[in-house]
Write a protein that holds these residues in place. Structure first.
Motif, PDB file in Angstrom:
ATOM      1  N   THR A 262      -6.174  -4.688  -6.744  1.00  0.00           N
ATOM      2  CA  THR A 262      -7.052  -3.298  -6.488  1.00  0.00           C
ATOM      3  C   THR A 262      -7.162  -2.677  -7.935  1.00  0.00           C
TER       4      THR A 262
ATOM      5  N   ARG B 188      -4.491  -6.925  -2.291  1.00  0.00           N
ATOM      6  CA  ARG B 188      -3.994  -5.576  -2.583  1.00  0.00           C
ATOM      7  C   ARG B 188      -3.455  -5.494  -3.814  1.00  0.00           C
TER       8      ARG B 188
ATOM      9  N   GLY C  89       0.707  -1.226  -0.250  1.00  0.00           N
ATOM     10  CA  GLY C  89       0.027  -0.071   0.170  1.00  0.00           C
ATOM     11  C   GLY C  89       0.770   1.304   0.114  1.00  0.00           C
TER      12      GLY C  89
END
Length: 191
Positions: A118, A115, A13
């Motif tokens: 995404t 993630r 992230g």
């Protein structure tokens, strides 16, 4: 002016959190794929021209940002055991002198694999759109490199991080906005 380096393994992230920090502060986001994606249009990843230009472009951006008084947030994946990567990051940060801070994001592999898929990540990083390859790459890097620090370990990455204020955040269960708020609160107390 300050350089904030956000470290962590792939898909933890860094870019998303970096954008959230930039939206709430004077920091300008310079994520590692800004140069990677541009160069992949011309050179294959890891080839000598790719490696040379990627390093030079990044270095020049940080030099100009420091010279112009820009608060810069840079994202990076580092092999904590790699001497050359620690030396590169040290030299990269040098234009900011002692005005450098590091945030290290950590999350488990399963969270990072989610993630990795995404919409935001895939929109920003064309090279990650082959999901089969990208998931395999995340797993391969996880198996082959130590991308998070370990307190008390004497390795190039830990020695480098000891030079600068360093915050570790497990963002497994945090949103990018929550993580950004923690980073900004820490930066205020670290000034």
């Amino acid at each position: 002016m300050r350089l904030l380096i956000v470290l962590g393994p792939p898909a933890v992230g860094k870019m998303t959190v970096g954008r959230a920090v930039a939206e709430r502060s004077s920091y300008r986001l310079f994520h590692n794929h800004h140069t990677i994606e541009m160069l992949l249009d011309v050179f294959d990843h890891g080839t000598p021209p790719f490696t040379t230009l990627n390093s030079e472009f990044r270095r020049r951006v940080v030099e100009e940002a420091a010279a112009s008084g820009t608060d810069l947030l840079f994202t990076f994946v580092i092999d904590m055991d790699g001497e050359s990567e620690a030396a590169w990051l040290r030299d990269f940060a040098a234009p900011y002198g002692d005005r450098v801070a590091v945030v290290e994001l950590v999350a488990d592999l399963d969270t990072r694999l989610v993630r990795n898929r995404t919409e935001h990540r895939l929109a920003e990083k064309r090279s990650k759109r082959n999901l089969e390859w990208s998931d395999a790459n995340v797993r391969e890097l996880e198996a082959g490199y130590r991308m998070t620090s370990e307190p008390g370990r004497d390795a190039p990455g830990e020695r480098l991080l000891a030079r600068w204020p360093h915050l570790v955040i497990d963002n497994t269960d945090l949103s990018a906005d929550e993580t950004a708020e923690r980073i900004l609160a820490w930066l205020v107390t670290d000034q």
